[in-house]
Design a protein around this motif. Structure first.
Motif, PDB file in Angstrom:
ATOM      1  N   LEU A   1      11.320  -3.355  -8.415  1.00  0.00           N
ATOM      2  CA  LEU A   1       9.639  -3.235  -8.335  1.00  0.00           C
ATOM      3  C   LEU A   1       9.094  -3.379  -9.422  1.00  0.00           C
ATOM      4  N   GLY A   2       9.784  -3.796 -10.579  1.00  0.00           N
ATOM      5  CA  GLY A   2       8.970  -4.217 -11.751  1.00  0.00           C
ATOM      6  C   GLY A   2       8.737  -5.654 -11.747  1.00  0.00           C
TER       7      GLY A   2
ATOM      8  N   ASN B   1       0.756  -1.196  -0.122  1.00  0.00           N
ATOM      9  CA  ASN B   1       0.024  -0.156   0.116  1.00  0.00           C
ATOM     10  C   ASN B   1       0.881   1.374   0.036  1.00  0.00           C
ATOM     11  N   GLY B   2       1.915   1.241  -0.813  1.00  0.00           N
ATOM     12  CA  GLY B   2       2.599   2.477  -0.771  1.00  0.00           C
ATOM     13  C   GLY B   2       3.719   2.642   0.248  1.00  0.00           C
ATOM     14  N   GLN B   3       3.874   1.689   1.172  1.00  0.00           N
ATOM     15  CA  GLN B   3       4.931   1.663   2.062  1.00  0.00           C
ATOM     16  C   GLN B   3       6.099   0.637   1.779  1.00  0.00           C
ATOM     17  N   ILE B   4       7.222   0.904   1.882  1.00  0.00           N
ATOM     18  CA  ILE B   4       8.430   0.014   1.735  1.00  0.00           C
ATOM     19  C   ILE B   4       8.663  -0.607   2.879  1.00  0.00           C
ATOM     20  N   GLY B   5       8.922  -2.126   2.715  1.00  0.00           N
ATOM     21  CA  GLY B   5       9.276  -2.823   3.853  1.00  0.00           C
ATOM     22  C   GLY B   5      10.181  -3.942   3.487  1.00  0.00           C
ATOM     23  N   GLY B   6      10.913  -4.654   4.302  1.00  0.00           N
ATOM     24  CA  GLY B   6      11.860  -5.736   4.138  1.00  0.00           C
ATOM     25  C   GLY B   6      11.371  -6.991   4.510  1.00  0.00           C
TER      26      GLY B   6
ATOM     27  N   LEU C   1      10.110 -14.291   5.819  1.00  0.00           N
ATOM     28  CA  LEU C   1       9.931 -13.941   7.138  1.00  0.00           C
ATOM     29  C   LEU C   1       9.832 -12.299   7.212  1.00  0.00           C
ATOM     30  N   THR C   2       9.146 -11.910   7.865  1.00  0.00           N
ATOM     31  CA  THR C   2       9.090 -10.436   8.122  1.00  0.00           C
ATOM     32  C   THR C   2       8.476 -10.003   9.378  1.00  0.00           C
ATOM     33  N   ALA C   3       8.397  -8.429   9.669  1.00  0.00           N
ATOM     34  CA  ALA C   3       7.693  -7.921  10.868  1.00  0.00           C
ATOM     35  C   ALA C   3       6.140  -8.015  10.687  1.00  0.00           C
ATOM     36  N   ALA C   4       5.344  -8.392  11.867  1.00  0.00           N
ATOM     37  CA  ALA C   4       4.091  -8.277  11.620  1.00  0.00           C
ATOM     38  C   ALA C   4       3.538  -6.763  11.609  1.00  0.00           C
ATOM     39  N   HIS C   5       4.272  -5.896  12.209  1.00  0.00           N
ATOM     40  CA  HIS C   5       3.539  -4.387  12.278  1.00  0.00           C
ATOM     41  C   HIS C   5       3.733  -3.817  10.686  1.00  0.00           C
ATOM     42  N   ILE C   6       4.415  -4.557   9.646  1.00  0.00           N
ATOM     43  CA  ILE C   6       4.253  -3.870   8.449  1.00  0.00           C
ATOM     44  C   ILE C   6       3.019  -4.505   7.580  1.00  0.00           C
ATOM     45  N   LEU C   7       2.491  -5.538   8.216  1.00  0.00           N
ATOM     46  CA  LEU C   7       1.437  -6.138   7.449  1.00  0.00           C
ATOM     47  C   LEU C   7      -0.038  -6.019   8.173  1.00  0.00           C
ATOM     48  N   THR C   8      -0.061  -4.848   9.006  1.00  0.00           N
ATOM     49  CA  THR C   8      -1.040  -4.416   9.693  1.00  0.00           C
ATOM     50  C   THR C   8      -1.303  -2.939   9.313  1.00  0.00           C
TER      51      THR C   8
ATOM     52  N   ASP D   1      -3.393  -9.374  -1.524  1.00  0.00           N
ATOM     53  CA  ASP D   1      -3.147  -8.861  -2.822  1.00  0.00           C
ATOM     54  C   ASP D   1      -2.435  -7.644  -2.822  1.00  0.00           C
ATOM     55  N   ASP D   2      -2.551  -6.944  -1.790  1.00  0.00           N
ATOM     56  CA  ASP D   2      -1.899  -5.432  -1.592  1.00  0.00           C
ATOM     57  C   ASP D   2      -0.152  -5.646  -1.265  1.00  0.00           C
ATOM     58  N   VAL D   3       0.102  -7.041  -1.197  1.00  0.00           N
ATOM     59  CA  VAL D   3       1.701  -7.119  -0.949  1.00  0.00           C
ATOM     60  C   VAL D   3       2.243  -7.544  -2.269  1.00  0.00           C
ATOM     61  N   GLN D   4       3.285  -6.564  -2.658  1.00  0.00           N
ATOM     62  CA  GLN D   4       4.336  -6.751  -3.641  1.00  0.00           C
ATOM     63  C   GLN D   4       5.538  -7.286  -3.074  1.00  0.00           C
ATOM     64  N   ILE D   5       5.946  -8.311  -3.741  1.00  0.00           N
ATOM     65  CA  ILE D   5       7.030  -9.149  -3.347  1.00  0.00           C
ATOM     66  C   ILE D   5       8.275  -9.097  -4.469  1.00  0.00           C
TER      67      ILE D   5
END
Ligand code: NAG
Ligand code: NAG
Ligand code: NAG
Ligand code: NAG
Ligand code: NAG
Ligand code: NAG
Ligand code: NAG
Length: 723
Positions: free
Chosen positions: A543-544, A497-502, A512-519, A528-532
């Protein structure tokens, strides 16, 4: 005296349509008119037999001192119904003077005098005879004056069919009319039987019908009716086994044999029940008793068996297999099979001899193009072998199965043929067999590939935490450096949703990632909003190119509605498609069971954002990394508690640890949220932390806070196995 009889022989004429009227003239010139009419109107309908009786002078007055008698007969199976249609006889007490008396076999059914007109209701005054005869006696006394005016009587009668079948059971222990089915017919009845039974000559008993079979096959099976149940009574069954004269029949009785025998002074005898075996030109043999006769060689091509039971006693029956033998029937020499053996080798092959074919090692039996497990054939009664000989063909195995993330090579042998050896390997250096080394399979005599390892489940396991290239030098933290290609191949860029995460790759389908970026506002984001993106270090290309999430699993105890509780900040993303690992995408290892976080242990934190001097995140073009030191938990706790005095801050729990540099610095809290903190140990990188939260870590004495991954091994393992 008048005596009229309806002749019985008329009955025989009922069958041809008949209308008959008899008029008989009487000797005293007066005549008695007796008419009998019979007709068989339709097949199966009742014959109509009826007639009329009246006094000769009727309707004129009768004379005194007379006696007249009428005998009425109808056929057996009928009754007579007599109706007085007119009565005018001088009345006297008990009809003692003039009377009409009706009798059946000496039994008086009625005596009549007086007057009556019942012509309107003929049936009302009717008399039914118990049998098929009725006698009428009209008598006048001499006390009757000559000129009296009484006119006598007139009567009609008809024959009525008796329904024998519905007669009640005599109840005296005698047999019912029919042993199975009774059908009433006009004047009579017939008995019939259920299917499988036939009517006995007594026309009343139903007997089991044995079928009286002739057996002309060269082998077969016979048993008593209802076997293995007890045999029905009154049997008279005949079985004939008859084959060509050059064969002889052998009977083989089963163990289960019982035919009632009677003990006499001369020993047991087959008196009431027996099985008689008859062969031409020899004394018949009667079998009974409780012991099986076993094998009975009859030496004859024709055998007759008669099985008899009477209506008493109990026989449990018998069963037998019969076979035939011949010394005259021979089969030709069966021949040879290339690469195989025909057994047994005999000088001559007779009827019922068997041959078998086996193949040499490495060959297998093929018949009509089909693999067969074994082969045997019998020499048949026609002197021919039951089956043609099979072939022996070199065994080959199916095409060896391909191996995911591996391959195979033929070590020896012609492709897939018996004895060939294939060796499987995993695509090194990214995959390996659990046991290490390579696994080889040999094509065996059963046409299957068999391994030298018993537990060889062919799966290639990914190699974790071993990048093909290492970051050349350890940099003690200066400004965040650009990571060269393939040095941090597990790093994943998440765009939510427009936010960068790792995140980091830990298995071919798991990030494996952090929970707080998925809430977001306390709710789980949509998968469907998660691009990997992964495998590249150039953010624009990255990003492409996307991988897609199949499902998202945040830790069940993560609960952070106000941004003040980062306990259990851990989550897993399952990918829709499995990743094939190569030098640019590789998984990082999970912490070993009981892994410890030693103070000053060096951690590698990677990401695509850095903070500028105003603590804003800036997206960089290439992956950046920084080396940080694990900080003692107490030191970090003191630092956090100090800051909490002036700010609303989350608290530090044992599921977190801190890392940073003692002096602080603008990139010391470098790394996207959810990104890995990797630790190298024994030549492998393992996932020690996940970037979780931090406070202004540019300053001395403040640190970045990381999720302690080693605390979550069970949850990770369970989630990956169940989802
Ligand atoms: C004559 O008729 C009366 C009444 O209908 C009846 O009661 C009586 O039995 C009859 N007698 C004879 C002999 O039919
Ligand atoms: C009987 O019938 C005859 C003729 O059918 C009739 O003349 C006579 O009156 C009748 N008798 C009685 C008692 O009903
Ligand atoms: C007779 O039948 C029994 C049982 O079916 C079998 O075992 C036996 O070999 C047979 N004997 C002969 C001679 O065929
Ligand atoms: C059949 O022949 C054999 C040998 O010839 C003899 O032992 C056997 O009793 C004979 N069987 C019968 C039922 O005659
Ligand atoms: C396994 O097989 C591969 C390919 O055939 C070969 O390069 C490698 O040396 C083998 N490894 C071992 C341990 O035999
Ligand atoms: C690794 O695999 C990815 C995805 O299949 C592919 O895009 C990339 O080119 C591969 N890299 C190398 C070095 O083979
Ligand atoms: C995960 O669980 C399985 C079975 O419970 C076990 O064999 C395996 O070692 C575990 N793996 C890890 C990484 O804990």
């Amino acid at each position: 005296m008048l005596k009229m009889i309806v002749p019985l022989c008329l009955y025989q004429l009922w069958t041809i349509a008949l209308v008959l009227t008899l008029q008989m003239f009487m000797h005293n010139a007066r005549f008695l008119c007796l008419s009998v009419r019979g007709s068989w109107q339709q097949l199966n309908s009742e014959p109509v037999i009826h007639g009329e009786v009246h006094f000769p002078q009727y309707p004129g007055p009768y004379l005194p001192n007379q006696k007249k008698e009428w005998d009425l007969w109808v056929p057996e199976g009928y009754q007579i119904q007599l109706s007085l249609t007119h009565l005018d006889i001088k009345a006297s007490s008990g009809c003692s003077q003039d009377s009409l008396t009706v009798l059946h076999d000496q039994e008086v059914l009625g005596s009549f005098c007086g007057q009556n007109n019942s012509t309107d209701h003929p049936d009302k005054e009717s008399i039914l005879s118990p049998g098929n005869r009725l006698t009428l006696i009209f008598q006048t006394s001499d006390s009757t004056p000559e000129l009296q005016q009484h006119t006598g009587f007139s009567a009609t009668y008809k024959a009525i069919d008796i329904d024998e079948c519905s007669k009640p059971d005599p109840g005296d222990g005698s047999y019912p009319l029919c042993s199975q089915i009774c059908i009433n017919t006009p004047g009579s009845y017939t008995c019939t039987c259920h299917s499988g039974y036939k009517l006995h000559l007594d026309q009343h008993t139903c007997l089991f019908s044995c079928g009286d079979c002739i057996f002309d096959k060269h082998e077969g099976h016979l048993s008593s009716p209802w076997y293995p149940g007890p045999s029905p009574p009154i049997l008279s069954c005949k079985y004939i086994i008859s084959v060509e004269p050059k064969f002889t029949v052998t009977l083989n009785f089963s163990e289960n044999f019982h035919i009632e025998s009677v003990d006499t002074q001369q020993g047991p005898r087959c008196l009431h029940h027996w099985l008689q075996v008859t062969t031409p030109g020899r004394e018949p043999i009667k079998l009974c008793g409780g012991k099986s006769p076993g094998v009975l060689a009859t030496n004859s091509s024709t055998v007759r068996l008669d099985y008899h039971t009477d209506n008493e006693g109990l026989s449990h029956g018998w069963s037998l297999d019969y076979s035939t033998y011949s010394e005259e029937v021979k089969c030709p020499f069966p021949g040879n099979v290339a690469k195989g053996r025909v057994t047994p080798t005999l000088t001559e092959y007779f009827y019922r001899d068997y041959i078998h074919v086996t193949c040499k090692r490495g060959y297998r039996l093929i018949m009509d193009g089909q693999k067969i497990r074994w082969f045997s054939a019998m020499c048949q009664s026609d002197g021919q072998w039951q089956l043609p000989l099979p072939e022996c063909q070199l065994i080959d195995c199916e095409e060896p199965k391909p191996l995911l993330n591996g391959g195979l090579t033929f070590l020896s042998g012609v492709k897939n043929q018996y004895g060939s050896v294939v060796q499987y390997h995993c695509n090194e250096p990214f995959y390996f067999f659990p046991g290490g080394g390579n696994v080889s399979f040999t094509c065996k005599a059963d046409g299957k590939w068999r391994s030298n390892h018993n537990d060889a489940t062919l799966t290639c396991i990914p190699v974790c935490g071993k990048p093909r290239k290492l970051i050349p030098t350890y940099q003690r933290t200066v400004g965040g450096s650009e990571g060269p290609d393939n040095t941090i191949p597990w790093h994943v860029l998440l765009y939510i949703n427009g936010q960068i995460g790792g995140g980091m790759v830990i298995a071919d389908r798991w990030i494996l990632t952090a929970a707080h970026i998925l809430t977001h506002d306390g709710n789980l984001v949509s998968k469907d909003d998660v691009q990997i993106s992964m495998g590249l270090i150039d953010v624009h290309t990255l990003l492409g190119s996307h991988a897609y999430a199949a499902s998202i699993h945040i830790h069940p105890e993560y609960n952070n509605p106000n941004g003040l509780d980062y306990n259990n900040d851990i989550a897993l993303i399952k990918l829709q498609d499995a990743i094939t690992f190569n030098s640019s995408i590789m998984p990082i290892c999970l912490p070993a069971e009981g892994a410890t976080y030693v103070t000053d242990m060096i951690g590698l934190v990677s990401g695509f954002t850095i903070r500028d001097t105003d603590n804003y995140r800036i997206l960089t073009d290439n992956i950046k990394y920084v080396h940080l030191l694990v900080v003692e938990q107490e030191t970090c706790s003191t630092s956090v508690n100090e800051l909490r005095k002036t700010k609303d801050l989350p608290s530090l729990t044992n599921n977190m640890f801190c890392a940073g540099v003692p002096d602080g610095g603008k990139d010391s809290c470098h790394g996207d949220r959810g990104s890995p903190l990797s630790v190298r140990d024994g030549g492998r990188f393992w996932a020690a932390g996940i970037v979780s939260w931090g406070v202004d870590c540019r300053h001395r004495g403040t640190y970045g806070i990381y999720t302690r991954v080693a605390n979550y091994l069970d949850w990770i393992n369970k989630t990956m196995q169940e989802k």
